[in-house]
Structures are given as C-alpha cells and as structure tokens.
Design a protein around this motif. Sequence first.
Motif, PDB file in Angstrom:
ATOM      1  N   ASP A  34       0.819  -1.210   0.000  1.00  0.00           N
ATOM      2  CA  ASP A  34       0.000   0.000   0.000  1.00  0.00           C
ATOM      3  C   ASP A  34       0.856   1.265   0.000  1.00  0.00           C
ATOM      4  O   ASP A  34       1.387   1.665   1.042  1.00  0.00           O
ATOM      5  CB  ASP A  34      -0.912  -0.026   1.249  1.00  0.00           C
ATOM      6  N   TYR A  78      -7.895   3.887   8.184  1.00  0.00           N
ATOM      7  CA  TYR A  78      -7.757   4.267   6.774  1.00  0.00           C
ATOM      8  C   TYR A  78      -8.927   5.162   6.379  1.00  0.00           C
ATOM      9  O   TYR A  78      -9.919   5.274   7.086  1.00  0.00           O
ATOM     10  CB  TYR A  78      -7.684   3.009   5.906  1.00  0.00           C
ATOM     11  N   GLY A  79      -8.786   5.808   5.215  1.00  0.00           N
ATOM     12  CA  GLY A  79      -9.789   6.767   4.787  1.00  0.00           C
ATOM     13  C   GLY A  79     -11.168   6.174   4.597  1.00  0.00           C
ATOM     14  O   GLY A  79     -12.171   6.863   4.709  1.00  0.00           O
ATOM     15  N   ASP A  80     -11.206   4.859   4.316  1.00  0.00           N
ATOM     16  CA  ASP A  80     -12.518   4.229   4.107  1.00  0.00           C
ATOM     17  C   ASP A  80     -13.132   3.768   5.421  1.00  0.00           C
ATOM     18  O   ASP A  80     -14.150   3.086   5.411  1.00  0.00           O
ATOM     19  CB  ASP A  80     -12.377   3.046   3.142  1.00  0.00           C
ATOM     20  N   SER A  82     -11.834   1.692   7.606  1.00  0.00           N
ATOM     21  CA  SER A  82     -11.285   0.438   8.130  1.00  0.00           C
ATOM     22  C   SER A  82     -10.147   0.762   9.098  1.00  0.00           C
ATOM     23  O   SER A  82      -9.535   1.822   9.014  1.00  0.00           O
ATOM     24  CB  SER A  82     -10.787  -0.457   6.990  1.00  0.00           C
ATOM     25  N   PHE A 115     -11.298  -6.065   7.026  1.00  0.00           N
ATOM     26  CA  PHE A 115     -10.078  -6.878   7.066  1.00  0.00           C
ATOM     27  C   PHE A 115     -10.417  -8.303   7.524  1.00  0.00           C
ATOM     28  O   PHE A 115      -9.876  -9.275   6.985  1.00  0.00           O
ATOM     29  CB  PHE A 115      -9.039  -6.252   7.995  1.00  0.00           C
ATOM     30  N   LEU A 124      -1.202  -5.592   5.600  1.00  0.00           N
ATOM     31  CA  LEU A 124      -0.730  -4.567   4.675  1.00  0.00           C
ATOM     32  C   LEU A 124       0.754  -4.318   4.840  1.00  0.00           C
ATOM     33  O   LEU A 124       1.293  -4.461   5.947  1.00  0.00           O
ATOM     34  CB  LEU A 124      -1.486  -3.252   4.914  1.00  0.00           C
ATOM     35  N   ASP A 218      -1.747   5.733  -5.010  1.00  0.00           N
ATOM     36  CA  ASP A 218      -2.081   4.859  -3.893  1.00  0.00           C
ATOM     37  C   ASP A 218      -2.515   3.468  -4.328  1.00  0.00           C
ATOM     38  O   ASP A 218      -3.672   3.251  -4.705  1.00  0.00           O
ATOM     39  CB  ASP A 218      -3.201   5.521  -3.064  1.00  0.00           C
ATOM     40  N   THR A 221      -5.719   1.709  -2.720  1.00  0.00           N
ATOM     41  CA  THR A 221      -7.091   2.144  -2.984  1.00  0.00           C
ATOM     42  C   THR A 221      -7.500   1.594  -4.343  1.00  0.00           C
ATOM     43  O   THR A 221      -6.713   1.671  -5.293  1.00  0.00           O
ATOM     44  CB  THR A 221      -7.168   3.688  -2.973  1.00  0.00           C
ATOM     45  N   LEU A 225     -10.136   8.176  -7.815  1.00  0.00           N
ATOM     46  CA  LEU A 225     -10.985   9.153  -7.129  1.00  0.00           C
ATOM     47  C   LEU A 225     -10.524  10.562  -7.499  1.00  0.00           C
ATOM     48  O   LEU A 225      -9.389  10.952  -7.184  1.00  0.00           O
ATOM     49  CB  LEU A 225     -10.930   8.928  -5.620  1.00  0.00           C
ATOM     50  N   LEU A 297     -12.954  13.418   0.289  1.00  0.00           N
ATOM     51  CA  LEU A 297     -11.661  13.054   0.888  1.00  0.00           C
ATOM     52  C   LEU A 297     -10.763  14.255   1.084  1.00  0.00           C
ATOM     53  O   LEU A 297      -9.870  14.221   1.928  1.00  0.00           O
ATOM     54  CB  LEU A 297     -10.880  12.073  -0.008  1.00  0.00           C
ATOM     55  N   PHE A 299      -8.644  15.141  -1.146  1.00  0.00           N
ATOM     56  CA  PHE A 299      -7.569  15.045  -2.140  1.00  0.00           C
ATOM     57  C   PHE A 299      -7.892  13.900  -3.081  1.00  0.00           C
ATOM     58  O   PHE A 299      -8.681  13.014  -2.757  1.00  0.00           O
ATOM     59  CB  PHE A 299      -6.202  14.830  -1.464  1.00  0.00           C
ATOM     60  N   ILE A 301      -7.157  10.514  -5.485  1.00  0.00           N
ATOM     61  CA  ILE A 301      -6.385   9.289  -5.330  1.00  0.00           C
ATOM     62  C   ILE A 301      -6.318   8.541  -6.650  1.00  0.00           C
ATOM     63  O   ILE A 301      -7.353   8.155  -7.207  1.00  0.00           O
ATOM     64  CB  ILE A 301      -6.997   8.366  -4.265  1.00  0.00           C
TER      65      ILE A 301
END
Length: 326
Positions: A34, A78-80, A82, A115, A124, A218, A221, A225, A297, A299, A301
């Motif tokens: 990642d 993480y951004g999502d 998780s 996960f 990861l 990234d 991901t 995005l 977000l 930013f 991705i």
Amino acid sequence: NFGTVETIPEAFDREYLSPVQIGTPPQTVNLNFDTGSADLWVNTNETPENQQNGQVEYNPTLSSTAKKMEGATWDITYGDGSASSGIVYTDVVSIGGVTVQSQAVESAQQVSSSFQADAASSGLLGLAYGTINTVQPVQQKTFFENAMNDLASPLFTVNLMKQAAGSYDFGYINASEYTGEIQYTPVDNSRGFWGFNPSGFQVGNSSFNASSWYAIADTGTSLLLLPSGMVDIYWSAVSGAKFDALQGGYTFPCNTTLPSFTFGVEEYRGVIPGHFMNYAAITKTTCFGGIQSSDALGFSIFGDVALKAQFVVFDGGDNTLGWANK
Ligand SMILES: Cc1nn(C)c(C)c1CC(=O)Nc1ccccn1
C-alpha cells in the motif's frame, strides 16, 4: 541489491497481494502493498480468532529472530473507515530476495470488519513515507526506507495488471515493463504520501482539459478518485450513466462501451482504457464505475483503476514519481 516480487489481483482488481517472508525460518504471508500508508501489519497468533476468516498468520514465537519492541503500539484508521491496531515486533523481512534484517512488524490485536472478511490478505505492507507510520512512542520506517540504501537504485516500481499477475521491483527499472519514455515529476511528500500534480485530463478523443491539482499514487485504494467536476464530465459521455446515492457513486449500463480516460503529468499523457472504468457489476445489467468523486476526501487518489494502466517508478532518492504507459 535488487529484487522482484509478483503481485496478484483479487476479484475486480479490488486489491493486489504479494508474498512476503517474515522470520527465521521464513514464514510466508500474502500482504497488500500500500503506497498510501506506512505501517507493515499482519495477522498473528495474537489476532483474536473471532476477528479472522482463515487468514495465514505470522507467529513471532516460532521465529528465532523475532524480538518484541517493548512498550510499542500501533493504531491505524484508513480513509474508508477500516482500522487495525496492536503491538510491535522486529524481525527479518524479505521481499523478492531483498532482505531487511530488523523490520518493524506490527502484530494485529484488533482488525475491523473489512479486514476480517478479506480471507486472502494477511495484512498490509506500507510503502508511503515513514512520517505517517503510526507506531508509538518511536515511529518506525517502512520496508523500502530500511532497504533503500542497500538497493542498486533507491527506488521501487509498480506494475499492476488488470486481472493478471504484475510485479513490484525493488532497486532497478525493468525496461521490458513499459513503453515509450518515463516522465518524472516531483513528489510532494508533505502529507507522507507519494503526492503529485496532474496537469489535466481528457475523456476519450475529446480535447485535453489543462488543470493542476493535488493527487496521490495509492496502490491500496481500488478506484480512481478525482474532483467531481472531472468525474461528472467523464460520466456525462456515457449513455445511461447516473449518480446513484444508494450505491454511493456513478453506475452505468454494463453493456455500454466506455470512453478512455487520459491524465496529464507535465507534458506526458497517461491513457486508461475505457474498459478499465468498469469496476464491478452490481446487478446483471448495472455496473459500478471505476472513476468516482474524491470531493469527500479532500484530495484525489490515483488508485488501482489508474495504476494498472501504467508503469510507475517511486523514487525515494530524489523524491520523484515516474510515469509510463505499457
Ligand atoms: C482516504 C480515503 N477515503 N476513502 C473514502 C477511501 C477509499 C480512501 C482511501 C483508503 O481508505 N485506502 C485504503 C483503505 C484501506 C487500506 C488501505 N488503503
């Protein structure tokens, strides 16, 4: 010193998994490399059984070179949404023949539902900058940062493929993995990511729209995005495409022919074939788009939908990104 390791796509190219050897004797686990995070964490004998679904574990008690990092903990979200957390060991870690003698290996004592459900992934391996590693009280370096000075060249390359085996190469550039010239561009690592400024975009064969914005490369991901203005322009070119709030993004009729998406990096033009923008079928006839909005977000991705159409050089020596078609 240099090496190469295969990277295998899961369903829908949602993530890519690569074998990593940890400990003595070596224990092989498949990890999600990642470039958007900087923690190397893995399911272990300390991960609660009710938070696992058959994942292969690393067991530090079976490794003669494992050492507990006393007092060290880690905790990542993480951004999502998780998340995972736990304690820390150091051990020998090898990838494709490149070995780090004392790598921080973060043992998961808690992992969130996505996960837990991902049976094929044991964790990861972060390849972003160590400035965003979450280990406390002493922040730890990534595998690449620990290996970099011993590598023939201080770089790794990423060659993800659509539904086929690709590779991560460490320490060298394999000219057979790309076409044309590599376009290098400066990295903005101020937020710990491999950040860069795309120079614009183009939908199909229409004209190129010059625009400069911030995005990150990234591998962790799945989707591409982008700012909603660009995403709206792309999907306006697809008959039957619509924003479906229930699905959380643009959907389109699966039998539609999709236009390509081209992004600029300085003068370079990276081309993503139209069919790469079909992420997954929701129903027999409705598909979910691979290009979606990054507005929530803060930013953009460039995730796997974009990266699997490119050969990308992550150069930690001069902090540049190199882009090439293939
Ligand atoms: C920053 C961000 N916001 N949103 C909605 C997404 C999907 C991201 C990126 C992200 O979460 N990537 C990730 C997730 C799990 C493991 C590794 N990388």
